[in-house]
Enzyme design. Structure first.
Site, short mmCIF file in Angstrom:
data_model
loop_
_atom_site.label_atom_id
_atom_site.label_comp_id
_atom_site.label_asym_id
_atom_site.label_seq_id
_atom_site.Cartn_x
_atom_site.Cartn_y
_atom_site.Cartn_z
N ASP A 13 50.33 44.34 13.55
CA ASP A 13 49.76 43.12 14.63
C ASP A 13 48.64 44.03 14.98
O ASP A 13 48.80 45.03 14.84
CB ASP A 13 50.83 42.38 15.58
CG ASP A 13 49.91 41.85 16.49
OD1 ASP A 13 49.73 41.37 16.21
OD2 ASP A 13 50.07 42.29 17.68
N ASP A 15 45.75 42.82 18.03
CA ASP A 15 45.77 42.62 19.68
C ASP A 15 46.85 43.26 20.34
O ASP A 15 47.89 42.65 20.44
CB ASP A 15 45.29 41.70 19.96
CG ASP A 15 44.04 41.33 19.69
OD1 ASP A 15 43.22 42.51 20.20
OD2 ASP A 15 43.50 40.58 19.46
N ASP A 208 53.91 43.48 18.84
CA ASP A 208 53.86 44.27 20.37
C ASP A 208 54.59 42.08 21.49
O ASP A 208 54.98 42.19 21.73
CB ASP A 208 53.38 44.13 21.12
CG ASP A 208 52.04 42.97 21.48
OD1 ASP A 208 51.42 42.31 19.91
OD2 ASP A 208 51.02 43.12 22.49
#
Length: 252
Positions: A13, A15, A208
């Site tokens: 991922d 951001d 996240d």
């Protein structure tokens, strides 16, 4: 998750994992180095092209080739161009994605679109919302880059995302069907896995957000490793065999 020395590649991922607020996260560079090139950045980004993002990441000290970046915005437009060549599209997104739509052979318009494409539109306004809502009510297909409401910004701020704009649009149109491309849907996972050219059992998703990264990985049949706050524990970047093998150990 226990140590897994059979992981040969990673979907990563962007951001909140590799970067936040225009800066690389602590440990991100070391992790990418340890991956020895066996990674693909898979992001719900609906604003940039892979080439733009590769340039931005270089300025942050992260070496990620554009060919190793899969983004929801460009993938969605590519898919539209494949399904409906030459379609008239109301592109609610960045200038870069408007140009990408043209490069795909699509025709960006403001009136009588065949398709409304919704990305992260920093110029979203009452007028643009009205254009999109009335086009969808008139029968235009709705394609949405991702469902994210926000992503992490600097100093614990939030950055409004495509899903927040979708909520406003649906408030005007009422319930309508739409095509969703980004995580947790399988499209980006499949594209990233194809670039790695590895079986699912040898690939893990690093992210996240358990609702997009984690749930999408689970649906697609990949292992998921969560990085809290984007800070990579030292154990994630220790290799368990010679570096050229590209095997990365997870902490027990």
């Amino acid at each position: 998750m226990h140590a897994a020395d059979d992981i040969r590649g990673w979907l990563i991922d962007l951001d909140g994992t590799l970067i936040c607020g225009g800066r690389a996260m602590p440990g991100a560079g070391a992790f990418l180095d340890a991956c020895a090139g066996r990674f693909v950045v898979v992001s719900n980004d609906a604003e940039h092209t892979p080439a733009e993002l590769a340039s931005r990441l270089r300025r942050m000290g992260l070496d990620v080739p554009a060919s190793r970046i899969v983004l929801a915005g460009t993938v969605a437009l590519d898919e539209i161009a494949t399904r409906r060549p030459g379609a008239r599209v109301l592109v609610l997104a960045s200038d870069a994605l408007v140009r990408h739509a043209r490069d795909c052979g699509l025709v960006p318009v403001r009136t009588r679109p065949d398709i409304v494409f919704l990305g992260r539109d920093r110029r979203f306004s009452h007028a643009r919302l009205a254009l999109a809502a009335n086009a969808v009510r008139a029968g235009a297909e709705l394609v949405v880059a991702n469902p994210d409401l926000v992503h992490p910004g600097p100093d614990d701020a939030v950055v409004p995302e495509t899903g927040a704009l979708l909520a406003a649009l649906l408030a005007c149109t009422g319930p309508v069907s739409y095509r969703l491309v980004g995580k947790p849907e399988p499209t980006l996972f499949a594209a990233g896995l194809a670039l790695l050219d590895l079986p699912k059992r040898m690939v893990a998703m690093l992210g996240d957000n358990p609702r997009t990264d984690g749930e999408g990985a689970r649906r697609f049949g990949l292992r998921y490793v969560e990085v809290a706050g984007g800070v990579f524990p030292q154990g994630y970047v220790e290799t368990t065999c010679p570096r050229e093998e590209g095997v990365i150990a997870l902490p027990a």
